[in-house]
Each structure stands twice: as C-alpha cells, then as structure tokens.
Design a protein around this motif. Structure first.
Motif, PDB file in Angstrom:
ATOM      1  N   LYS A  29       0.838  -1.203   0.000  1.00 37.60           N
ATOM      2  CA  LYS A  29       0.000   0.000   0.000  1.00 37.60           C
ATOM      3  C   LYS A  29       0.870   1.249   0.000  1.00 37.60           C
ATOM      4  CE  LYS A  29      -3.801   2.449   0.555  1.00 37.60           C
ATOM      5  NZ  LYS A  29      -4.748   2.657  -0.557  1.00 37.60           N
ATOM      6  N   GLU A  30       1.962   1.223   0.741  1.00 36.69           N
ATOM      7  CA  GLU A  30       2.880   2.357   0.775  1.00 36.69           C
ATOM      8  C   GLU A  30       3.658   2.492  -0.533  1.00 36.69           C
ATOM      9  OE1 GLU A  30       5.434   1.786   4.083  1.00 36.69           O
ATOM     10  OE2 GLU A  30       3.870   2.154   5.596  1.00 36.69           O
ATOM     11  N   ASN A  31       4.025   1.385  -1.119  1.00 31.60           N
ATOM     12  CA  ASN A  31       4.897   1.408  -2.299  1.00 31.60           C
ATOM     13  C   ASN A  31       4.176   1.775  -3.589  1.00 31.60           C
ATOM     14  OD1 ASN A  31       7.155   0.640  -0.818  1.00 31.60           O
ATOM     15  ND2 ASN A  31       6.806  -1.549  -1.142  1.00 31.60           N
ATOM     16  N   PHE A  32       2.930   1.358  -3.709  1.00 29.32           N
ATOM     17  CA  PHE A  32       2.238   1.492  -4.993  1.00 29.32           C
ATOM     18  C   PHE A  32       0.981   2.339  -4.853  1.00 29.32           C
ATOM     19  CE2 PHE A  32       4.106  -2.907  -4.939  1.00 29.32           C
ATOM     20  CZ  PHE A  32       5.237  -2.573  -5.663  1.00 29.32           C
ATOM     21  N   ASN A  33       1.165   3.629  -4.848  1.00 27.18           N
ATOM     22  CA  ASN A  33       0.034   4.556  -4.863  1.00 27.18           C
ATOM     23  C   ASN A  33      -0.034   5.144  -6.263  1.00 27.18           C
ATOM     24  OD1 ASN A  33      -2.072   6.213  -4.180  1.00 27.18           O
ATOM     25  ND2 ASN A  33      -0.814   7.709  -3.102  1.00 27.18           N
ATOM     26  N   ILE A  34      -0.493   4.334  -7.196  1.00 30.74           N
ATOM     27  CA  ILE A  34      -0.391   4.659  -8.625  1.00 30.74           C
ATOM     28  C   ILE A  34      -1.729   5.128  -9.208  1.00 30.74           C
ATOM     29  CG2 ILE A  34       0.294   3.813 -10.899  1.00 30.74           C
ATOM     30  CD1 ILE A  34       2.568   3.915  -8.815  1.00 30.74           C
ATOM     31  N   THR A  35      -2.746   4.309  -9.103  1.00 30.99           N
ATOM     32  CA  THR A  35      -4.018   4.612  -9.769  1.00 30.99           C
ATOM     33  C   THR A  35      -5.009   5.315  -8.858  1.00 30.99           C
ATOM     34  OG1 THR A  35      -5.087   2.514  -9.189  1.00 30.99           O
ATOM     35  CG2 THR A  35      -3.713   2.539 -11.180  1.00 30.99           C
ATOM     36  N   GLY A  36      -4.726   5.326  -7.569  1.00 32.45           N
ATOM     37  CA  GLY A  36      -5.690   5.892  -6.624  1.00 32.45           C
ATOM     38  C   GLY A  36      -6.832   4.958  -6.318  1.00 32.45           C
ATOM     39  N   SER A  38      -7.898   0.403  -5.884  1.00 34.42           N
ATOM     40  CA  SER A  38      -7.375  -0.867  -5.394  1.00 34.42           C
ATOM     41  C   SER A  38      -7.945  -2.016  -6.208  1.00 34.42           C
ATOM     42  CB  SER A  38      -7.758  -1.056  -3.917  1.00 34.42           C
ATOM     43  OG  SER A  38      -9.143  -1.344  -3.803  1.00 34.42           O
ATOM     44  N   ILE A  39      -7.398  -3.201  -5.982  1.00 36.37           N
ATOM     45  CA  ILE A  39      -7.889  -4.364  -6.720  1.00 36.37           C
ATOM     46  C   ILE A  39      -9.338  -4.681  -6.361  1.00 36.37           C
ATOM     47  CG2 ILE A  39      -5.624  -5.387  -7.086  1.00 36.37           C
ATOM     48  CD1 ILE A  39      -6.140  -7.227  -4.697  1.00 36.37           C
ATOM     49  N   ALA A  40      -9.846  -4.082  -5.290  1.00 38.81           N
ATOM     50  CA  ALA A  40     -11.250  -4.310  -4.915  1.00 38.81           C
ATOM     51  C   ALA A  40     -12.219  -3.798  -5.970  1.00 38.81           C
ATOM     52  CB  ALA A  40     -11.551  -3.650  -3.574  1.00 38.81           C
ATOM     53  N   GLN A  41     -11.749  -2.899  -6.867  1.00 36.54           N
ATOM     54  CA  GLN A  41     -12.634  -2.392  -7.910  1.00 36.54           C
ATOM     55  C   GLN A  41     -12.926  -3.455  -8.965  1.00 36.54           C
ATOM     56  OE1 GLN A  41     -11.076   0.366 -10.975  1.00 36.54           O
ATOM     57  NE2 GLN A  41      -9.079   0.116 -10.002  1.00 36.54           N
ATOM     58  N   PHE A  42     -12.220  -4.581  -8.900  1.00 42.55           N
ATOM     59  CA  PHE A  42     -12.440  -5.676  -9.845  1.00 42.55           C
ATOM     60  C   PHE A  42     -12.926  -6.900  -9.070  1.00 42.55           C
ATOM     61  CE2 PHE A  42      -8.784  -3.240 -11.686  1.00 42.55           C
ATOM     62  CZ  PHE A  42      -9.519  -2.608 -12.680  1.00 42.55           C
ATOM     63  N   PRO A  43     -14.214  -6.959  -8.759  1.00 46.52           N
ATOM     64  CA  PRO A  43     -14.743  -8.073  -7.949  1.00 46.52           C
ATOM     65  C   PRO A  43     -14.436  -9.442  -8.535  1.00 46.52           C
ATOM     66  CG  PRO A  43     -16.384  -6.328  -8.189  1.00 46.52           C
ATOM     67  CD  PRO A  43     -15.256  -5.984  -9.113  1.00 46.52           C
ATOM     68  N   ALA A  44     -14.425  -9.534  -9.860  1.00 45.03           N
ATOM     69  CA  ALA A  44     -14.151 -10.838 -10.474  1.00 45.03           C
ATOM     70  C   ALA A  44     -12.748 -11.314 -10.139  1.00 45.03           C
ATOM     71  CB  ALA A  44     -14.337 -10.757 -11.989  1.00 45.03           C
ATOM     72  N   ILE A  91      -6.634  -4.041  -0.610  1.00 46.72           N
ATOM     73  CA  ILE A  91      -6.331  -2.610  -0.699  1.00 46.72           C
ATOM     74  C   ILE A  91      -5.153  -2.278  -1.598  1.00 46.72           C
ATOM     75  CG2 ILE A  91      -7.292  -2.230   1.604  1.00 46.72           C
ATOM     76  CD1 ILE A  91      -4.371  -2.000   2.609  1.00 46.72           C
ATOM     77  N   VAL A  92      -4.460  -3.270  -2.147  1.00 44.82           N
ATOM     78  CA  VAL A  92      -3.281  -2.933  -2.942  1.00 44.82           C
ATOM     79  C   VAL A  92      -3.700  -2.372  -4.295  1.00 44.82           C
ATOM     80  CG1 VAL A  92      -1.840  -4.658  -1.795  1.00 44.82           C
ATOM     81  CG2 VAL A  92      -3.046  -5.261  -3.910  1.00 44.82           C
ATOM     82  N   ASP A  93      -2.857  -1.508  -4.829  1.00 48.04           N
ATOM     83  CA  ASP A  93      -3.100  -0.897  -6.133  1.00 48.04           C
ATOM     84  C   ASP A  93      -3.009  -1.966  -7.218  1.00 48.04           C
ATOM     85  OD1 ASP A  93      -2.514   0.727  -8.671  1.00 48.04           O
ATOM     86  OD2 ASP A  93      -2.778   2.319  -7.187  1.00 48.04           O
ATOM     87  N   PRO A  94      -3.897  -1.933  -8.204  1.00 54.63           N
ATOM     88  CA  PRO A  94      -3.818  -2.954  -9.258  1.00 54.63           C
ATOM     89  C   PRO A  94      -2.552  -2.861 -10.099  1.00 54.63           C
ATOM     90  CG  PRO A  94      -5.486  -1.306  -9.782  1.00 54.63           C
ATOM     91  CD  PRO A  94      -5.075  -1.054  -8.378  1.00 54.63           C
ATOM     92  N   VAL A  95      -1.981  -1.658 -10.195  1.00 48.92           N
ATOM     93  CA  VAL A  95      -0.731  -1.489 -10.942  1.00 48.92           C
ATOM     94  C   VAL A  95       0.407  -1.511  -9.936  1.00 48.92           C
ATOM     95  CG1 VAL A  95       0.586  -0.019 -12.496  1.00 48.92           C
ATOM     96  CG2 VAL A  95      -1.901  -0.176 -12.738  1.00 48.92           C
ATOM     97  N   GLN A  96       1.257  -2.522 -10.034  1.00 41.88           N
ATOM     98  CA  GLN A  96       2.264  -2.767  -9.004  1.00 41.88           C
ATOM     99  C   GLN A  96       3.457  -3.475  -9.601  1.00 41.88           C
ATOM    100  OE1 GLN A  96       0.633  -6.789  -7.011  1.00 41.88           O
ATOM    101  NE2 GLN A  96      -0.944  -5.182  -7.154  1.00 41.88           N
ATOM    102  N   GLY A  97       4.615  -3.275  -8.974  1.00 40.17           N
ATOM    103  CA  GLY A  97       5.777  -4.072  -9.329  1.00 40.17           C
ATOM    104  C   GLY A  97       5.674  -5.434  -8.674  1.00 40.17           C
TER     105      GLY A  97
END
Length: 480
Positions: A29-36, A38-44, A91-97
């Motif tokens: 969560k600290e490292n990847f604040n990219i899209t604003g 989280s992966i929760a926006q993709f329920p599938a 809560i993690v950003d979908p775009v991540q290393g």
C-alpha cells in the motif's frame, strides 16, 4: 487506532488491529500509490483469487500436505470472499511491481486472518495458520496470479458477451422496424445506390454478432492455466499430483472447463492468450466506434446535416446555444473505444517485455484488460438503453432524397447500359430533373417497366442481372 505488530524480511511494522490484511499488504500500500484505486474495484479478480486459494487448499488436503482443520478454515474463508465479504480488505493498487506478488500476498493475508477467526483465534496469530506456509502452500504468485487473471477475464468476458447480445438484439429490432424505409446509401460520403434503413441497421446487428463469436473464441484460450507451475513451471515445492488435483477442484469451484497447460514452463512466461483476447476487445471497440460514427452522421442536423434518423435527446447540448442537443451516447462510446485501443497497445508492449521464465508486467496486462472489458460492457448497455431503442426515422425525408437521387440510375445499368445510364445521370444533374423524368423523355424504358425498377422493393433488392438481349437492344457497345 489500535494496532498489532507484524514482521517480514524488512522488519516490524504496525498494522491496524482490525485489518484482515497484514504486513506485506501494508508495505505494498505504501509502495504502490499509482491509480488511486485498489484491486477491490475488480470483484471478479477477488473472487477468482479466492477460488484459486480454495482449490489449492483442497488439493493440499487431499494429497496430505495440509492438515484438514486448516484446509477447512481456508476453504470457508475463501467461500465467504467469493460471496462478496471482506472486499474492502483488498487494498493494494492494481498497478504494481513484483509480477502480482502484492496482490497474491494481500489474498493470502486476508484469507489467513479470516480463517484464524473461524478457527477461534485472533488476527495475526499466524502460529496457528500462516498466510504463506498454509494459504500459499504449493503455490507461487507466478501461477496463482495469472490463473486468477484468466478466470476473472473469463467471468468479465461473459458479462461483455451478454451486453453485446443485448445490443445486437436491439439492432435487429430496429432493422425489422425500418425494413420498409428506402433511403440513399453512401460510399465515401457521396450518394450511392438506394437501400433500406432496415438493411443499414441489420448490418450493425451482423457486425456485433460477428464479434460475439470472436470474443467467445478468444475466451476459450484463457481456459488453459498454469496452476501448479509454482515459481517458473517446474512445480518446485508442490506435492506430486498437485497440479492436476488443484485444477480439478478449480473446475468444480468455477464451473469452467479449465485445463492444465501441457508445458508449465512455457505457460508461466507466455502471455499470448492475453494478447489475443485484448486484440479481440480492440476489434469490438473499433467496430462499435464505426457504428457510432455512422449514428452521429445519420442524425446530424437537425436542419444542416443528414437528418435521416433522430437519436433520443438525453441532455442539453450547449451552455450557450439554446435548444442544441448532441449525440452524447455515441460520443461516449467513441471515447471508450479510443481507450480500449490504447489499452491493447499497453497489453502488447507488456507482453513483449517479458523476460526469460516470467513476465513481470502481468499487473498492467490485467488492469488494462479488466478496464477494457468493463467499459465495453457498460458502453454496449448504455448504447442500447439510451440510444438505439429510442431511434426514429425521418421516413418522408428519406423517400424524397431517394426520388431526387442520381444514384438510382445505377439500378438501370443492366437494362439501358452503363453508357446510357451515365448520360441520364449527367442530364439529371444538369437540368435538375429526376432520373425518372429523363429516362421517360428519352424513351429508354416503358413507364410501367421503369416504375417497377424504381419501386422501393426493387431499389432495395434490385434484379441481379438483365439479359444480354435487353442491353444489346439499347446499346450494343455495352455487350462484352
């Protein structure tokens, strides 16, 4: 806020006491604040991750590598997540290393802490059930994440197919409604030959229907998974028979005809199925955008444009011009198409950039595909409900255009010949007379024959050919 302290290879950090996620998720969560987001926006995706973890726990239990009490608790937690619970804990950003490691860790921790509660323990008491040692047993991000991406893509793809079917059916209804309305066809924005408005709308139905088939075909390639490959495809740390057992459980859980890839090393590094599917989504976008271009042209006006059809008004079109109404629904679909085309380029570049035994860029591949699919689904639904269903035709105006069109002379080619038809067209343009008037003045066809040829039925579905004898009677030079 009360906290609990968790540690990883970098040290100890506080985590909110009530959180189901843990230290790895908190760092991500600290490292990847990219899209604003989280992966929760993709329920599938969340449901797919839970399904993979459930299948893994069952396989490990069946093969004796995971004690049944822990396996049962993991399964129960996974079922709850698939039912929609704990969505806010992802809560993690979908775009991540990290090739999706943060997403996998987020799932491991949420499932582990919920399973601990089910077993009667507190969150963070990992000595009873551990996120990595138990929830992630026989697994790696490198087989869990792409498998979940594929299942989620299939799920979202089926929703897109339903929306496309909905749109195609609407076009088919309009094609039937407009089947008797003759209009002028156009090529290169110039008057061409007559057709019916129904034929025009039936074309759109066919275009959407063709892409329903293409999407279905592309989705089939996503049914091949690499679960059991673990790190690079050799299956290291997994129990013998795990891949086949986990895949069988996953088929039952998802209801999908999933198959283990024949070569897991290849399947772990190759993103070709995602490229194919993304390219198919681009094809859908391109064709939808072309249809919307047509709708905007056909409805342009209301007095200085083509004005052949009327789109249902949806909102005021200008802050300065009173009464102006814009084709806002086709316009928004155009913009979605532009986005999908760009997303496909992103998928292409990310797939190409993979190196050796793994593609590190699957997070942006998944993010791009999920957005393309969800936005196309919304676009098809909005276009159907807010535009296509409410379209009306300016029938009298269309008929007048046909009657004054020079293009109607084309239907006479087989009967009076191309050379004579050209002379008729030129005379009509010069004099302002109709094709009918010029043909009758020149006595090229009998009135009743001409009327039959230029009837609405003949104009929309003209005779396929005339005999050489008829053409020779008019102009022998046109007979080959």
């Amino acid at each position: 806020m009360s906290t609990r302290t968790e540690h990883d290879l970098l040290g100890w950090i506080p985590v909110p006491a009530g959180a189901y996620y843990g230290v790895h998720t908190a760092r991500a969560k600290e490292n990847f604040n990219i899209t604003g987001s989280s992966i929760a926006q993709f329920p599938a995706l969340i449901s797919s991750l839970a399904a993979v973890k459930q299948a893994a726990a069952l396989a490990n239990r069946d093969l004796g590598s995971l004690e049944s009490g822990r396996a049962d608790a993991i399964v129960a937690a996974c079922i709850e997540i698939q039912e929609g619970r704990l969505r806010g804990e992802f809560i993690v950003d979908p775009v991540q290393g990290g090739a999706g490691t943060s997403t996998n860790m987020n799932a491991n921790e949420v499932i582990a802490n919920r399973a601990l509660e089910i077993m009667g323990h507190n969150k963070g008491e990992y000595r009873y059930l551990h996120p990595n040692e138990d929830v992630n047993r026989s697994q790696s991000t490198n087989d869990v994440y792409p498998t979940a991406l594929k299942i989620a893509s299939i799920t979202a793809g089926h929703e897109l197919l339903a929306a496309m079917t909905y749109l195609r059916t609407a076009f088919e209804r309009k094609a039937e409604e407009f089947s008797g309305i003759v209009k002028v066809g156009r090529t290169q924005l110039q008057d061409a030959v007559p057709m019916t408005l129904g034929q025009e709308f039936s074309t759109y139905a066919v275009m959407v229907g063709e892409d329903e088939l293409r999407v279905s075909e592309a989705l089939r390639h996503l049914h091949e998974i690499n679960l059991g490959a673990t790190a690079i495809g050799t299956g290291i740390t997994a129990t013998s028979g795990y891949a086949a057992t986990a895949c069988e459980h996953l088929r039952r859980i998802t209801g999908l005809d999933l198959q283990t890839a024949p070569n897991l090393i290849e399947a772990t590094q190759d993103c070709g199925a995602f490229v194919l599917y993304s390219g198919t989504l681009k094809r859908v976008a391109v064709k939808l955008s072309k249809i919307c271009n047509d709708l905007r042209l056909l409805s342009s006006g209301p007095r200085a444009g083509l004005a052949e059809i009327n789109l249902p008004p949806r909102q005021a079109g200008s802050s300065i011009m009173p009464g102006k109404v814009n084709p806002v629904i086709p316009e928004v679909v155009n913009q979605i198409a532009f986005e999908v085309i760009g997303n496909d380029l992103t998928v292409t570049m990310a797939a190409e950039a993979g190196q050796l035994q793994l593609n590190a860029f699957e997070p942006i591949i998944g993010y791009s595909i999920f957005r393309s699919t969800s936005h196309l689904t919304a676009a098809c639904t909005a276009l159907t409900d807010l535009c296509i269903n409410g379209i009306t035709a300016n029938e009298a105006y269309l008929r007048a255009q046909v009657e004054s069109s020079i293009g109607t002379v084309t239907v006479l080619n087989p009967f009076i010949g191309y050379t004579e038809a050209t002379a008729v067209a030129q005379e009509a343009l010069r004099s302002g007379k109709t094709i009918t008037e010029v043909v009758l003045e020149k006595a090229l066809l009998a009135p009743e024959e001409l009327a039959a040829l230029l009837s609405p039925e003949s104009l929309a579905t003209p005779p396929k050919a005339a005999s050489a004898e008829i053409i020779q009677r008019v102009d022998p030079q046109t007979v080959s």
